[in-house]
Scaffold this motif. Structure first.
Motif, PDB file in Angstrom:
ATOM      1  N   ALA A  27      44.963  44.833  47.707  1.00 59.93           N
ATOM      2  CA  ALA A  27      44.696  44.717  49.138  1.00 59.93           C
ATOM      3  C   ALA A  27      43.212  44.459  49.371  1.00 59.93           C
ATOM      4  O   ALA A  27      42.353  44.812  48.552  1.00 59.93           O
ATOM      5  CB  ALA A  27      45.129  45.987  49.862  1.00 59.93           C
ATOM      6  N   THR A  28      42.914  43.865  50.505  1.00 62.03           N
ATOM      7  CA  THR A  28      41.518  43.605  50.852  1.00 62.03           C
ATOM      8  C   THR A  28      40.762  44.925  50.902  1.00 62.03           C
ATOM      9  O   THR A  28      41.204  45.870  51.552  1.00 62.03           O
ATOM     10  CB  THR A  28      41.428  42.904  52.218  1.00 62.03           C
ATOM     11  OG1 THR A  28      42.188  41.686  52.169  1.00 62.03           O
ATOM     12  CG2 THR A  28      39.981  42.596  52.566  1.00 62.03           C
ATOM     13  N   PRO A  29      39.633  45.030  50.206  1.00 57.46           N
ATOM     14  CA  PRO A  29      38.880  46.303  50.157  1.00 57.46           C
ATOM     15  C   PRO A  29      38.431  46.735  51.552  1.00 57.46           C
ATOM     16  O   PRO A  29      38.099  45.886  52.374  1.00 57.46           O
ATOM     17  CB  PRO A  29      37.677  45.952  49.288  1.00 57.46           C
ATOM     18  CG  PRO A  29      38.127  44.758  48.486  1.00 57.46           C
ATOM     19  CD  PRO A  29      39.042  43.981  49.378  1.00 57.46           C
ATOM     20  N   LEU A  30      38.393  48.057  51.817  1.00 57.81           N
ATOM     21  CA  LEU A  30      38.911  49.097  50.956  1.00 57.81           C
ATOM     22  C   LEU A  30      40.431  49.136  51.015  1.00 57.81           C
ATOM     23  O   LEU A  30      41.022  49.223  52.086  1.00 57.81           O
ATOM     24  CB  LEU A  30      38.369  50.465  51.371  1.00 57.81           C
ATOM     25  CG  LEU A  30      36.933  50.796  51.056  1.00 57.81           C
ATOM     26  CD1 LEU A  30      36.569  52.137  51.645  1.00 57.81           C
ATOM     27  CD2 LEU A  30      36.682  50.801  49.569  1.00 57.81           C
ATOM     28  N   GLY A  31      41.051  49.098  49.841  1.00 61.09           N
ATOM     29  CA  GLY A  31      42.492  49.164  49.767  1.00 61.09           C
ATOM     30  C   GLY A  31      42.980  50.595  49.884  1.00 61.09           C
ATOM     31  O   GLY A  31      42.194  51.555  49.886  1.00 61.09           O
ATOM     32  N   PRO A  32      44.291  50.787  49.972  1.00 64.01           N
ATOM     33  CA  PRO A  32      44.854  52.138  50.154  1.00 64.01           C
ATOM     34  C   PRO A  32      44.548  53.097  49.006  1.00 64.01           C
ATOM     35  O   PRO A  32      44.409  54.299  49.244  1.00 64.01           O
ATOM     36  CB  PRO A  32      46.356  51.886  50.285  1.00 64.01           C
ATOM     37  CG  PRO A  32      46.583  50.497  49.785  1.00 64.01           C
ATOM     38  CD  PRO A  32      45.326  49.745  50.031  1.00 64.01           C
ATOM     39  N   THR A  33      44.440  52.603  47.763  1.00 59.51           N
ATOM     40  CA  THR A  33      44.106  53.519  46.666  1.00 59.51           C
ATOM     41  C   THR A  33      42.676  54.023  46.805  1.00 59.51           C
ATOM     42  O   THR A  33      42.386  55.182  46.508  1.00 59.51           O
ATOM     43  CB  THR A  33      44.277  52.839  45.300  1.00 59.51           C
ATOM     44  OG1 THR A  33      43.393  51.711  45.203  1.00 59.51           O
ATOM     45  CG2 THR A  33      45.693  52.375  45.076  1.00 59.51           C
ATOM     46  N   ALA A  71      39.623  44.497  41.476  1.00 63.18           N
ATOM     47  CA  ALA A  71      38.394  44.889  40.782  1.00 63.18           C
ATOM     48  C   ALA A  71      37.405  45.542  41.738  1.00 63.18           C
ATOM     49  O   ALA A  71      36.765  46.551  41.405  1.00 63.18           O
ATOM     50  CB  ALA A  71      37.753  43.663  40.122  1.00 63.18           C
ATOM     51  N   ILE A  72      37.293  44.997  42.939  1.00 69.05           N
ATOM     52  CA  ILE A  72      36.372  45.576  43.932  1.00 69.05           C
ATOM     53  C   ILE A  72      36.839  46.971  44.327  1.00 69.05           C
ATOM     54  O   ILE A  72      36.023  47.911  44.437  1.00 69.05           O
ATOM     55  CB  ILE A  72      36.270  44.667  45.170  1.00 69.05           C
ATOM     56  CG1 ILE A  72      35.611  43.335  44.793  1.00 69.05           C
ATOM     57  CG2 ILE A  72      35.476  45.350  46.285  1.00 69.05           C
ATOM     58  CD1 ILE A  72      35.636  42.297  45.907  1.00 69.05           C
ATOM     59  N   ASN A  73      38.147  47.142  44.544  1.00 68.46           N
ATOM     60  CA  ASN A  73      38.669  48.467  44.898  1.00 68.46           C
ATOM     61  C   ASN A  73      38.409  49.476  43.782  1.00 68.46           C
ATOM     62  O   ASN A  73      38.068  50.633  44.035  1.00 68.46           O
ATOM     63  CB  ASN A  73      40.167  48.380  45.196  1.00 68.46           C
ATOM     64  CG  ASN A  73      40.456  47.846  46.590  1.00 68.46           C
ATOM     65  OD1 ASN A  73      39.786  48.201  47.553  1.00 68.46           O
ATOM     66  ND2 ASN A  73      41.446  46.974  46.707  1.00 68.46           N
ATOM     67  N   THR A  74      38.587  49.038  42.531  1.00 63.62           N
ATOM     68  CA  THR A  74      38.344  49.940  41.405  1.00 63.62           C
ATOM     69  C   THR A  74      36.883  50.345  41.339  1.00 63.62           C
ATOM     70  O   THR A  74      36.564  51.524  41.133  1.00 63.62           O
ATOM     71  CB  THR A  74      38.765  49.264  40.086  1.00 63.62           C
ATOM     72  OG1 THR A  74      40.173  49.038  40.107  1.00 63.62           O
ATOM     73  CG2 THR A  74      38.425  50.135  38.889  1.00 63.62           C
ATOM     74  N   PHE A  75      35.989  49.387  41.523  1.00 67.69           N
ATOM     75  CA  PHE A  75      34.566  49.750  41.433  1.00 67.69           C
ATOM     76  C   PHE A  75      34.140  50.602  42.625  1.00 67.69           C
ATOM     77  O   PHE A  75      33.242  51.446  42.496  1.00 67.69           O
ATOM     78  CB  PHE A  75      33.680  48.509  41.329  1.00 67.69           C
ATOM     79  CG  PHE A  75      32.354  48.802  40.691  1.00 67.69           C
ATOM     80  CD1 PHE A  75      32.263  48.917  39.317  1.00 67.69           C
ATOM     81  CD2 PHE A  75      31.221  49.027  41.454  1.00 67.69           C
ATOM     82  CE1 PHE A  75      31.054  49.231  38.711  1.00 67.69           C
ATOM     83  CE2 PHE A  75      30.009  49.333  40.863  1.00 67.69           C
ATOM     84  CZ  PHE A  75      29.925  49.439  39.480  1.00 67.69           C
ATOM     85  N   ASN A  76      34.788  50.426  43.763  1.00 66.82           N
ATOM     86  CA  ASN A  76      34.518  51.321  44.891  1.00 66.82           C
ATOM     87  C   ASN A  76      34.846  52.766  44.529  1.00 66.82           C
ATOM     88  O   ASN A  76      34.144  53.697  44.947  1.00 66.82           O
ATOM     89  CB  ASN A  76      35.327  50.893  46.115  1.00 66.82           C
ATOM     90  CG  ASN A  76      34.684  49.741  46.863  1.00 66.82           C
ATOM     91  OD1 ASN A  76      33.466  49.609  46.883  1.00 66.82           O
ATOM     92  ND2 ASN A  76      35.493  48.891  47.471  1.00 66.82           N
ATOM     93  N   ILE A  77      35.908  52.950  43.764  1.00 62.73           N
ATOM     94  CA  ILE A  77      36.269  54.302  43.326  1.00 62.73           C
ATOM     95  C   ILE A  77      35.210  54.853  42.383  1.00 62.73           C
ATOM     96  O   ILE A  77      34.850  56.035  42.449  1.00 62.73           O
ATOM     97  CB  ILE A  77      37.663  54.289  42.664  1.00 62.73           C
ATOM     98  CG1 ILE A  77      38.735  53.921  43.692  1.00 62.73           C
ATOM     99  CG2 ILE A  77      37.981  55.648  42.038  1.00 62.73           C
ATOM    100  CD1 ILE A  77      40.119  53.720  43.105  1.00 62.73           C
ATOM    101  N   VAL A  78      34.698  54.006  41.493  1.00 60.73           N
ATOM    102  CA  VAL A  78      33.604  54.425  40.607  1.00 60.73           C
ATOM    103  C   VAL A  78      32.422  54.911  41.437  1.00 60.73           C
ATOM    104  O   VAL A  78      31.848  55.982  41.176  1.00 60.73           O
ATOM    105  CB  VAL A  78      33.166  53.262  39.691  1.00 60.73           C
ATOM    106  CG1 VAL A  78      31.885  53.623  38.933  1.00 60.73           C
ATOM    107  CG2 VAL A  78      34.268  52.905  38.710  1.00 60.73           C
TER     108      VAL A  78
END
Length: 732
Positions: free
Chosen positions: A235-241, A306-313
């Motif tokens: 999903a477009t960041p920020l995604g639900p995860t 990838a953007i959502n994952t790095f946002n979590i980082v």
């Protein structure tokens, strides 16, 4: 918790009423014991009678009125049965199921929501939370489930534990784990389904966390399992995860500083491997026209992931200054956490170079924190002693003048490093000294201090250095070296020129070499030592040998994965830093072959890490070295055998077939090289959906023919299979 099948309750008023009692908060209350009257009249008493002079009758009526009925509980347990309106769906995936459950929660007094299962200790809140987390598939159903949960929570005790010790909040995560297991962590959920489930999980966590009395500890293995279960969020960041993780960080206390208890991996390392894999997919090359709409959608989807994952980082690393309330830079946070994986730290530094030279609100550079990070703190996070050297070297490489910068208290990084008890070589003190020799004066060390004892000079003695008052910082690196590396890939690898140390004669690699050769050295220590000494070919060769040996001796997939989780990128980094060292390339290929069976496990990716392209590069750089060619062929074969058509396509896309043909051409009389090359080509050509070259040229055909004729026992079968794939000829 698990859900069992049960028939839907059509007439709740006829359900069996438990003899146990609980109050409206779900806590157990003493059971009223009703003694059977010995009078024959007692057998004729009708509980519906209006007679008031019978004590036993009154007690029974009171007991019936104050015991919660299990109607709601049984309804929720029926959530896995087919929906009456659509048998292809389970009931719990429909809004009507949750609307009915919400109505049942307030249907009688006391509320059925306060019922406690006497066998499991579970409540309706336990079942509803885990059931909705795993089974809602639309936003309409998710919203209805949230409304239902709010209704249930008004009459239940959110901090009540079942007989397994779990509070209802745990259901948010058990549902997540069930979904991940069902999808095998590989299937991309539809945007609607993913959005609905994570909307419910986010709102359920927000509702229950404050009343759960910190019963859920979001640290160590618990946090790791949550991160591992997260799907690719396109999903477009920020995604639900990412939104879900934000609430876990903001209200649940999850953070990188709380990471502990995971023996062979950690949350940040897992997330970075996922980020690299997703980013690799966002640049994937497809057969045919790569401007096609489906290709563009694929790339855009994984770019979002990838953007959502790095946002979590970034969320897990986030730290706010206690005095100013301002968020600190990502580089400061990555250094201060004290256990940021080496490849992730390098990526953060090289994509945020300006922050390396910036002071935070407390007046410290990232280098000050790296230097001052204590030995005791390292032990707490299970961080090898050489980790500090790696971090200091990374920061100095990006900003060498940082060694001469005073913090707000007027202290230099080298003084902080010495004060925190760091070692001369392994702790990075020497690196700080070389960048700014006058800094050593600030510590006022005595002649018998270990740091002074570690110094040995060619032309200058200790006294002359310690008394030097006008020395400026060392000149920067030679112009051709540069001060900032710009190339970053999945392995975090980059090529550097080693700085010549003119004044120190100590054997700097002795400790590192001894450590990587220890038979019982922990994998984390080997890997960290390799990163901290990446310019030393001997350490890299021995480190690759150690990782290969441990992986070869592993008895199962989990044991191999324990090596590969951190080992693959370390080996690839060694190969990239020493492309002209055949011994490093050989041992690295052996290690990759041993770790290949776990490609795809827990985000290990031999494609995204650069392993495939690096092995092919080794073959191209060492065509005349038969041993390198043989081990490289084995590595490519192992990777393709596990990864299938996708990995075969990746090998072909980086000229892997050309490298194999060149190996055969350079060693026409070496049976071992020809055997390995033919076997590898046979595996690569066995996947009919792989995107491979459309044929073999005359040179390739001649080499295959020669191999089959000269070494029929080891090459003939493979050659026939290869020719069959390319030109439809079964026999030579």
């Amino acid at each position: 918790m698990g859900c069992k099948s049960s028939k839907p309750v059509d007439q709740p008023q006829h359900e069996h009423v438990s003899t146990s009692k609980s109050n409206v908060n779900g806590a157990h209350a003493p059971t009223t014991v009703i003694k059977q009257s010995s009078s024959p009249l007692s057998n004729k008493i009708n509980l519906s009678s209006s007679t008031d002079n019978n004590k036993s009758s009154k007690l029974k009526l009171k007991d019936s009125a104050t015991t919660p009925k299990p109607t709601l509980y049984h309804h929720l347990l029926s959530g896995l049965s087919p929906s009456p309106k659509d048998p292809t769906k389970v009931s719990a995936s429909t809004p009507s199921f949750w609307s009915q459950a919400a109505a049942l929660a307030t249907s009688t007094t006391p509320s059925p929501a306060s019922y406690v299962d006497p066998k499991t200790g579970g409540t309706s809140l336990h079942v509803a939370t885990s059931l909705a987390s795993a089974r809602v598939t639309s936003m309409e159903a998710a919203e209805a489930a949230v409304d239902c949960l709010v209704n249930i929570a008004r009459h239940a005790n959110p901090s009540l534990k079942d007989k397994h010790g779990n509070v209802p909040l745990e259901g948010v995560f058990s549902g997540l784990f069930m979904t991940a297991a069902a999808n095998n962590n590989k299937t991309i959920e539809s945007a609607d389904c993913l959005g609905a489930r994570f909307y419910f999980r986010t709102e359920a966590f927000r509702l229950l966390v404050k009343s759960s009395n910190n019963a859920v500890d979001l640290r160590g293995m618990k946090l790791y399992k949550i991160i591992e279960a997260l799907p690719d969020d396109v999903a477009t960041p920020l995604g639900p995860t990412a939104e879900f993780m934000r609430i876990l960080v903001d209200e649940g206390g999850a953070s990188a500083s709380s990471i502990s208890g995971v023996a062979d991996d950690d949350v940040l390392a897992l997330l970075y491997r996922r980020f690299v894999r997703q980013f690799d997919q966002s640049e994937r090359f497809f057969q045919g026209d790569n401007s096609r709409e489906e290709v563009v959608r694929h790339r855009e989807a994984f770019k979002n992931a990838a953007i959502n994952t790095f946002n979590i980082v970034e969320m897990l690393l986030r730290r706010t200054d206690t005095e100013t309330g301002k968020e600190e830079s990502l580089v400061h946070n990555a250094v201060r956490v004290g256990a940021c994986p080496p490849d992730l730290l390098r990526y953060i530094v090289e994509t945020n170079l300006e922050a390396v030279a910036q002071k935070d609100a407390s007046g410290n550079l990232p280098l000050h924190y790296a230097a001052g990070y204590g030995v005791q703190a390292q032990a707490l996070h299970n961080v090898p002693s050489s980790y500090t050297k790696y971090v200091i070297d990374e920061l100095l490489y990006a900003y060498p003048d940082g060694a001469a910068v005073l913090n707000s208290e007027g202290v230099l990084p080298i003084a902080l490093a010495i004060e925190s008890g760091k070692k001369w070589i392994g702790g990075g003190v020497r690196s700080l000294y070389e960048a700014y020799p006058p800094g050593l004066q600030q510590s006022n060390l005595s002649d018998d201090h270990p740091i002074i004892q570690s110094l040995s000079f060619n032309t200058l003695d200790v006294a002359s250095i310690m008394s030097e008052s006008v020395m400026g910082p060392l000149d920067g690196p030679d112009e051709e070296e540069g001060t900032v590396a710009t190339g970053v890939d999945g392995a975090g690898g980059r090529r550097r020129k080693r700085t010549h140390r003119k004044k120190i004669n100590k054997d700097e690699s002795h400790d590192a070499i001894m450590l990587v050769q220890k038979s019982d050295a922990p994998i984390r220590d080997i890997v960290t030592t390799m990163w901290a000494n990446e310019e030393d070919a001997g350490v890299q060769m021995l480190g690759c040998s150690a990782l290969g040996r441990i992986a070869c001796e592993a008895s199962n997939e989990d044991a191999i994965a324990s090596v590969a989780l951190m080992g693959v990128t370390s080996v690839v980094n060694a190969m990239k830093n020493h492309p002209n060292e055949p011994a490093v390339q050989e041992k690295a290929c052996v290690a990759l072959t041993a770790m290949a069976p776990v490609d795809g496990v827990r985000e290990v990716s031999f494609a995204a890490s650069g392993a495939i392209s690096t092995v092919v590069s080794a073959m191209q750089a060492h065509v005349e070295d038969a041993t390198v060619q043989k081990e490289a062929c084995r590595a490519l074969r192992g990777i393709a055998a596990k990864g299938g058509a996708d990995r075969a396509t990746a090998v072909a896309s980086v000229s892997g077939f050309t490298a194999l043909v060149n190996a055969m051409g350079a060693h026409p009389n070496d049976g071992d090289v020809l055997k390995e090359a033919c076997l590898t080509m046979e595996v690569l050509t066995s996947f009919h959906d792989a995107y491979l070259p459309n044929g073999i040229n005359e040179q390739s055909e001649a080499l295959l023919q020669t191999a089959a004729e000269n070494f029929p026992e080891t090459c003939l079968k493979s050659v026939n299979a290869i020719r069959s794939r390319f030109i439809g000829i079964m026999d030579v």
